[in-house]
Design an enzyme around this catalytic site. Sequence first.
Site, PDB file in Angstrom:
ATOM      1  N   SER A  51       4.388  -1.092   3.844  1.00 27.03           N
ATOM      2  CA  SER A  51       4.573  -2.446   4.396  1.00 27.03           C
ATOM      3  C   SER A  51       4.727  -3.460   3.268  1.00 27.03           C
ATOM      4  O   SER A  51       3.999  -3.394   2.265  1.00 27.03           O
ATOM      5  CB  SER A  51       3.371  -2.849   5.250  1.00 27.03           C
ATOM      6  OG  SER A  51       3.190  -1.945   6.305  1.00 27.03           O
ATOM      7  N   SER A  76       0.921   6.604   2.414  1.00 28.68           N
ATOM      8  CA  SER A  76       1.583   7.630   3.237  1.00 28.68           C
ATOM      9  C   SER A  76       2.810   8.206   2.549  1.00 28.68           C
ATOM     10  O   SER A  76       3.508   7.519   1.808  1.00 28.68           O
ATOM     11  CB  SER A  76       2.037   7.024   4.574  1.00 28.68           C
ATOM     12  OG  SER A  76       0.965   6.435   5.234  1.00 28.68           O
ATOM     13  N   GLU A 126     -10.383  -1.685   6.106  1.00 33.79           N
ATOM     14  CA  GLU A 126      -9.264  -1.863   7.023  1.00 33.79           C
ATOM     15  C   GLU A 126      -9.708  -1.693   8.475  1.00 33.79           C
ATOM     16  O   GLU A 126      -9.364  -2.470   9.337  1.00 33.79           O
ATOM     17  CB  GLU A 126      -8.174  -0.854   6.677  1.00 33.79           C
ATOM     18  CG  GLU A 126      -6.964  -0.956   7.574  1.00 33.79           C
ATOM     19  CD  GLU A 126      -5.856   0.020   7.163  1.00 33.79           C
ATOM     20  OE1 GLU A 126      -6.172   1.088   6.629  1.00 33.79           O
ATOM     21  OE2 GLU A 126      -4.706  -0.301   7.415  1.00 33.79           O
ATOM     22  N   GLN A 183       0.833  -1.199   0.000  1.00 35.69           N
ATOM     23  CA  GLN A 183       0.000   0.000   0.000  1.00 35.69           C
ATOM     24  C   GLN A 183       0.872   1.255   0.000  1.00 35.69           C
ATOM     25  O   GLN A 183       1.562   1.524   0.988  1.00 35.69           O
ATOM     26  CB  GLN A 183      -0.894   0.006   1.242  1.00 35.69           C
ATOM     27  CG  GLN A 183      -1.869   1.158   1.284  1.00 35.69           C
ATOM     28  CD  GLN A 183      -2.538   1.275   2.648  1.00 35.69           C
ATOM     29  OE1 GLN A 183      -1.881   1.534   3.645  1.00 35.69           O
ATOM     30  NE2 GLN A 183      -3.826   1.086   2.692  1.00 35.69           N
ATOM     31  N   GLY A 184       0.857   2.008  -1.085  1.00 36.08           N
ATOM     32  CA  GLY A 184       1.650   3.235  -1.189  1.00 36.08           C
ATOM     33  C   GLY A 184       0.762   4.448  -0.996  1.00 36.08           C
ATOM     34  O   GLY A 184       0.432   5.139  -1.966  1.00 36.08           O
TER      35      GLY A 184
HETATM   36  C1  LIG Z   1       3.505  -0.659  11.376  1.00 36.81           C
HETATM   37  C2  LIG Z   1       3.047   0.378  10.391  1.00 36.81           C
HETATM   38  C3  LIG Z   1       2.726  -0.012   9.105  1.00 36.81           C
HETATM   39  C4  LIG Z   1       2.310   0.938   8.181  1.00 36.81           C
HETATM   40  N1  LIG Z   1       2.055   0.515   6.897  1.00 36.81           N
HETATM   41  C5  LIG Z   1       1.717   1.412   5.958  1.00 36.81           C
HETATM   42  C6  LIG Z   1       1.530   1.012   4.593  1.00 36.81           C
HETATM   43  O1  LIG Z   1       1.655  -0.170   4.261  1.00 36.81           O
HETATM   44  N2  LIG Z   1       1.236   1.952   3.699  1.00 36.81           N
HETATM   45  C7  LIG Z   1       1.072   3.269   4.018  1.00 36.81           C
HETATM   46  O2  LIG Z   1       0.760   4.061   3.142  1.00 36.81           O
HETATM   47  N3  LIG Z   1       1.265   3.699   5.304  1.00 36.81           N
HETATM   48  C8  LIG Z   1       1.576   2.797   6.269  1.00 36.81           C
HETATM   49  N4  LIG Z   1       1.797   3.220   7.570  1.00 36.81           N
HETATM   50  C9  LIG Z   1       1.748   4.645   7.864  1.00 36.81           C
HETATM   51  C10 LIG Z   1       0.569   5.091   8.734  1.00 36.81           C
HETATM   52  O3  LIG Z   1      -0.624   5.067   7.986  1.00 36.81           O
HETATM   53  C11 LIG Z   1       0.908   6.475   9.276  1.00 36.81           C
HETATM   54  O4  LIG Z   1       2.036   6.332  10.141  1.00 36.81           O
HETATM   55  C12 LIG Z   1      -0.233   7.090  10.042  1.00 36.81           C
HETATM   56  O5  LIG Z   1      -1.292   7.395   9.180  1.00 36.81           O
HETATM   57  C13 LIG Z   1       0.194   8.364  10.790  1.00 36.81           C
HETATM   58  O6  LIG Z   1       0.832   9.249   9.921  1.00 36.81           O
HETATM   59  P1  LIG Z   1       2.269   9.887  10.306  1.00 36.81           P
HETATM   60  O7  LIG Z   1       3.166   8.771  10.734  1.00 36.81           O
HETATM   61  O8  LIG Z   1       2.688  10.720   9.147  1.00 36.81           O
HETATM   62  O9  LIG Z   1       2.005  10.775  11.568  1.00 36.81           O
HETATM   63  P2  LIG Z   1       1.401  12.268  11.582  1.00 36.81           P
HETATM   64  O10 LIG Z   1       0.173  12.303  10.750  1.00 36.81           O
HETATM   65  O11 LIG Z   1       2.493  13.218  11.251  1.00 36.81           O
HETATM   66  O12 LIG Z   1       0.970  12.420  13.087  1.00 36.81           O
HETATM   67  C14 LIG Z   1       1.884  12.785  14.123  1.00 36.81           C
HETATM   68  C15 LIG Z   1       1.087  12.924  15.423  1.00 36.81           C
HETATM   69  O13 LIG Z   1       0.104  13.982  15.280  1.00 36.81           O
HETATM   70  C16 LIG Z   1      -1.206  13.484  15.589  1.00 36.81           C
HETATM   71  N5  LIG Z   1      -2.196  14.137  14.723  1.00 36.81           N
HETATM   72  C17 LIG Z   1      -2.097  14.335  13.376  1.00 36.81           C
HETATM   73  N6  LIG Z   1      -3.221  14.927  12.909  1.00 36.81           N
HETATM   74  C18 LIG Z   1      -4.057  15.110  13.978  1.00 36.81           C
HETATM   75  C19 LIG Z   1      -5.366  15.654  14.135  1.00 36.81           C
HETATM   76  N7  LIG Z   1      -6.058  16.154  13.088  1.00 36.81           N
HETATM   77  N8  LIG Z   1      -5.916  15.648  15.368  1.00 36.81           N
HETATM   78  C20 LIG Z   1      -5.234  15.143  16.439  1.00 36.81           C
HETATM   79  N9  LIG Z   1      -3.970  14.607  16.345  1.00 36.81           N
HETATM   80  C21 LIG Z   1      -3.399  14.593  15.138  1.00 36.81           C
HETATM   81  C22 LIG Z   1      -1.133  12.003  15.298  1.00 36.81           C
HETATM   82  O14 LIG Z   1      -2.125  11.281  15.998  1.00 36.81           O
HETATM   83  C23 LIG Z   1       0.278  11.648  15.766  1.00 36.81           C
HETATM   84  O15 LIG Z   1       0.299  11.472  17.158  1.00 36.81           O
HETATM   85  C24 LIG Z   1       2.194   2.296   8.536  1.00 36.81           C
HETATM   86  C25 LIG Z   1       2.513   2.688   9.838  1.00 36.81           C
HETATM   87  C26 LIG Z   1       2.937   1.752  10.757  1.00 36.81           C
HETATM   88  C27 LIG Z   1       3.275   2.219  12.159  1.00 36.81           C
END
Ligand SMILES: Cc1cc2nc3c(=O)[nH]c(=O)nc-3n(C[C@H](O)[C@H](O)[C@H](O)COP(=O)(O)OP(=O)(O)OC[C@H]3O[C@@H](n4cnc5c(N)ncnc54)[C@H](O)[C@@H]3O)c2cc1C
Length: 377
Positions: free
Chosen positions: A156, A124, A239, A121-122
């Site tokens: 992932s 993020s 999901e 899944q691409g």
């Molecule tokens: C094990 C794992 C597997 C993953 N696999 C995939 C994958 O296969 N494909 C893919 O595309 N992505 C994947 N991801 C990515 C995942 O979807 C993102 O990490 C997640 O959506 C959070 O985005 P971010 O890491 O950019 O954090 P950010 O969005 O930058 O958030 C940082 C912090 O700010 C908080 N925050 C952000 N916006 C708000 C809001 N509006 N209100 C309150 N709090 C807020 C968040 O809760 C967090 O605590 C994976 C992540 C993990 C940990």
Amino acid sequence: MDLAYSAEEEEFRARLRAWLAAVLPTLPPRPDPLDWPARRAYDCGWQRRLHDAGYADVHWDASPTQRLIFLEETELAGAPYVGANFVGLLHAGPTIAAEGTAAQRERWLPPVLRGDEVWCQGFSEPEAGSDLASLRTKAVRDGDEYVVSGQKIWTSHAEVADWCELLVRTDPTAPKHRGISWLAMPMDAPGVTVRPLRTLAGSTEFAEMFLDEVRIPVGNRVGDENDGWRVTMVTLSFERGTAFVGEVVACRRLLGELARAARENGTWDDPVLRRRLGRLSAEFQALWRLTQANVSEAQATGGVPGAGGSVFKLHYSHARQELYEAAATVLGPDALDLGRDWTLDRLSSLSYTIAAGTSQIQRNIVAERILGLPKGR
Ligand SMILES: Cc1cc2nc3c(=O)[nH]c(=O)nc-3n(C[C@H](O)[C@H](O)[C@H](O)COP(=O)(O)OP(=O)(O)OC[C@H]3O[C@@H](n4cnc5c(N)ncnc54)[C@H](O)[C@@H]3O)c2cc1C
């Protein structure tokens, strides 16, 4: 809400249970959890067995109740989980099934069901996680192809995937939710570079993905151009709705194992620990009932899970983290042994409150869609 199982569903359960009892002892040993090519081979081999026995499409075509029974029985029997086939079976597959053309369904779905092709899944990007709609990977149309450039992260299983469900910006001038398209990208296309990322537990389960003028046929777009956000919401509701139900059964089994270990090593004598395990047991019992309620609701509304999936995901991810914290108390210094499943699972449980939408985002969804509170700024 009707939580009773029909005679037909009970028969489905009995047949599945008998098949699992016959087939599980014949499986090869599980691979090293850090060896992704070996895990891909193992997970695809299991998917092929499910396919040959007629259970491959249980995540798509079966009723939500049959799906629940399937996940419950396979987990209770200790069968492998979807593993490397997670995206194909639980994200991209259901999306293509719901939104793809007949030709796209014919091309992509059978290999997923047979365990021949793995998807990743691409979605993020470094600057687009929770606020996914701000993604910047751009796709410029050139005849029958899109030319795609940008960067994805946390992809992932990218290392072992054949296809990627990719979100790209096809109209940079439109409001951010309206200029996105959903593409199926072959991972061996020229211009795709995968750089694996290592987790705390040492696993390269996800990767950074760099896209440099990757040419993707327009025919690989699922849904209309610039309608990718709506298509994506179909994927994400799957999901959050049903993707984790097998894991509640797993947690209840793990809790039983932990209570046995506590009795054996004497930590059971600690009343604080016993109360903690008792509270967790009640928590997982409640989560199981919530799962049944969500499935029942999905059944009544035509199969697509609703915001109840967010209530579930929020509670489940925190309860599972607490389970591993309790395990650390029971296991003592052994909890630091990286050779143990408990240790690796505890480390990876830290990601549960981030992956598939963080807890804060789930709370926002519950607040807005269930409680009817005003949107946050
Ligand atoms: C094990 C794992 C597997 C993953 N696999 C995939 C994958 O296969 N494909 C893919 O595309 N992505 C994947 N991801 C990515 C995942 O979807 C993102 O990490 C997640 O959506 C959070 O985005 P971010 O890491 O950019 O954090 P950010 O969005 O930058 O958030 C940082 C912090 O700010 C908080 N925050 C952000 N916006 C708000 C809001 N509006 N209100 C309150 N709090 C807020 C968040 O809760 C967090 O605590 C994976 C992540 C993990 C940990």
